[in-house]
Design a protein around this motif. Structure first.
Motif, PDB file in Angstrom:
ATOM      1  N   MET A 155       3.925   1.322  -4.338  1.00  0.00           N
ATOM      2  CA  MET A 155       3.200   1.119  -2.979  1.00  0.00           C
ATOM      3  C   MET A 155       3.670   0.035  -2.126  1.00  0.00           C
ATOM      4  O   MET A 155       3.569   0.242  -1.023  1.00  0.00           O
ATOM      5  N   LEU A 156       3.894  -1.036  -2.785  1.00  0.00           N
ATOM      6  CA  LEU A 156       4.758  -2.186  -2.101  1.00  0.00           C
ATOM      7  C   LEU A 156       5.923  -1.752  -1.336  1.00  0.00           C
ATOM      8  O   LEU A 156       6.135  -2.147  -0.341  1.00  0.00           O
ATOM      9  N   SER A 157       6.411  -0.680  -2.098  1.00  0.00           N
ATOM     10  CA  SER A 157       7.710  -0.167  -1.402  1.00  0.00           C
ATOM     11  C   SER A 157       7.459   0.743  -0.520  1.00  0.00           C
ATOM     12  O   SER A 157       8.371   1.664   0.031  1.00  0.00           O
ATOM     13  N   ARG A 158       6.090   0.998  -0.070  1.00  0.00           N
ATOM     14  CA  ARG A 158       5.816   2.134   0.942  1.00  0.00           C
ATOM     15  C   ARG A 158       5.918   3.382   0.518  1.00  0.00           C
ATOM     16  O   ARG A 158       5.910   4.364   1.181  1.00  0.00           O
ATOM     17  N   LEU A 159       5.726   3.448  -0.879  1.00  0.00           N
ATOM     18  CA  LEU A 159       5.640   4.980  -1.446  1.00  0.00           C
ATOM     19  C   LEU A 159       4.242   5.251  -1.190  1.00  0.00           C
ATOM     20  O   LEU A 159       3.308   4.525  -1.845  1.00  0.00           O
ATOM     21  N   PRO A 160       3.731   6.488  -1.096  1.00  0.00           N
ATOM     22  CA  PRO A 160       2.258   6.999  -1.091  1.00  0.00           C
ATOM     23  C   PRO A 160       1.612   6.910  -2.355  1.00  0.00           C
ATOM     24  O   PRO A 160       2.391   7.240  -3.472  1.00  0.00           O
ATOM     25  N   GLN A 161       0.686   6.474  -2.532  1.00  0.00           N
ATOM     26  CA  GLN A 161      -0.216   6.435  -3.757  1.00  0.00           C
ATOM     27  C   GLN A 161       0.098   7.652  -4.814  1.00  0.00           C
ATOM     28  O   GLN A 161       0.156   7.546  -5.838  1.00  0.00           O
TER      29      GLN A 161
END
Length: 212
Positions: A155-161
């Motif tokens: 998620m820190l890499s902007r992947l949705p949860q």
């Protein structure tokens, strides 16, 4: 320098030197017993590999070498009043008064693969060859702590949860296994091995990276 301070500050280096000495003495005992040259006791680690300079002891000599090595290590360590298992490196039976010493450390051993494997076959290193790995399943029920942290990392890499959780559940965490014969086992994220400096968790010493 005081014995306590010297051994405590250089325990890892002293242990490495004793291991090198024990390896040389064990090899010398093989030579004397079998009346053969040192190179006759070893074989290529990967006989089918190209340009492979890494060697290992032949199966018929490995156990004998291990026995000689253990005996010589104990003998040298005893003479030096050294015990790697002690916090300060000093054997408990040795009085630790104001003993002044000089360096026990000899010349650094060569770093090339062939020599290193003969002298210290159990050393912890990173190489190009395929090492032992394990795959750890992570779900909300199995290893939930690692599951949660892996999801947070994605998620820190902007992947949705939702996508992060789906990926983590379907993709086991791959860990590469290492074993320090003096201290024990540890594992490292396989993706990090060979790509960034890594350190032994027990001593903080950097693991030599011999990848090309």
């Amino acid at each position: 320098m005081d014995l306590n301070q010297y051994y405590a500050e250089n325990k890892g280096r002293i242990n490495s030197s004793i291991m090198e000495i024990a390896s040389d003495l064990a090899e010398a005992r093989l030579v004397k017993k079998h009346r053969k040259f040192p190179e006759e006791f070893v074989e290529p680690e990967n006989p089918d590999g190209l340009d492979n300079n890494c060697v290992r002891y032949k199966e018929e000599y490995q156990d004998e070498y291990n026995e000689f090595y253990d005996e010589e290590y104990e003998r040298v360590a005893s003479l030096m009043k050294f015990d790697f298992g002690e916090k300060n490196g000093i054997a408990r039976s040795h009085p630790t008064g104001n003993v002044q010493i000089h360096s026990f450390i000899g010349p650094n051993s060569r770093d090339d693969c062939e020599d290193a494997n003969i002298r210290d076959p159990e050393r912890v290193i990173i190489t190009d060859k395929e090492n032992e790995t394990v795959e750890v399943i992570t779900t909300p029920q199995i290893n939930p702590g690692m599951f949660r942290r892996r999801v947070q990392n994605l998620m820190l890499s902007r992947l949705p949860q939702q996508e992060a959780e789906k990926f983590v559940v379907s993709t086991p965490q791959k860990l590469e296994l290492f074993y320090d014969v003096n201290l024990g086992a540890f594992a490292i994220d396989a993706e990090a091995v060979g790509n960034t400096p890594l350190y032994k968790p027990y001593t903080g010493e950097e693991i030599p990276d011999e990848t090309e």
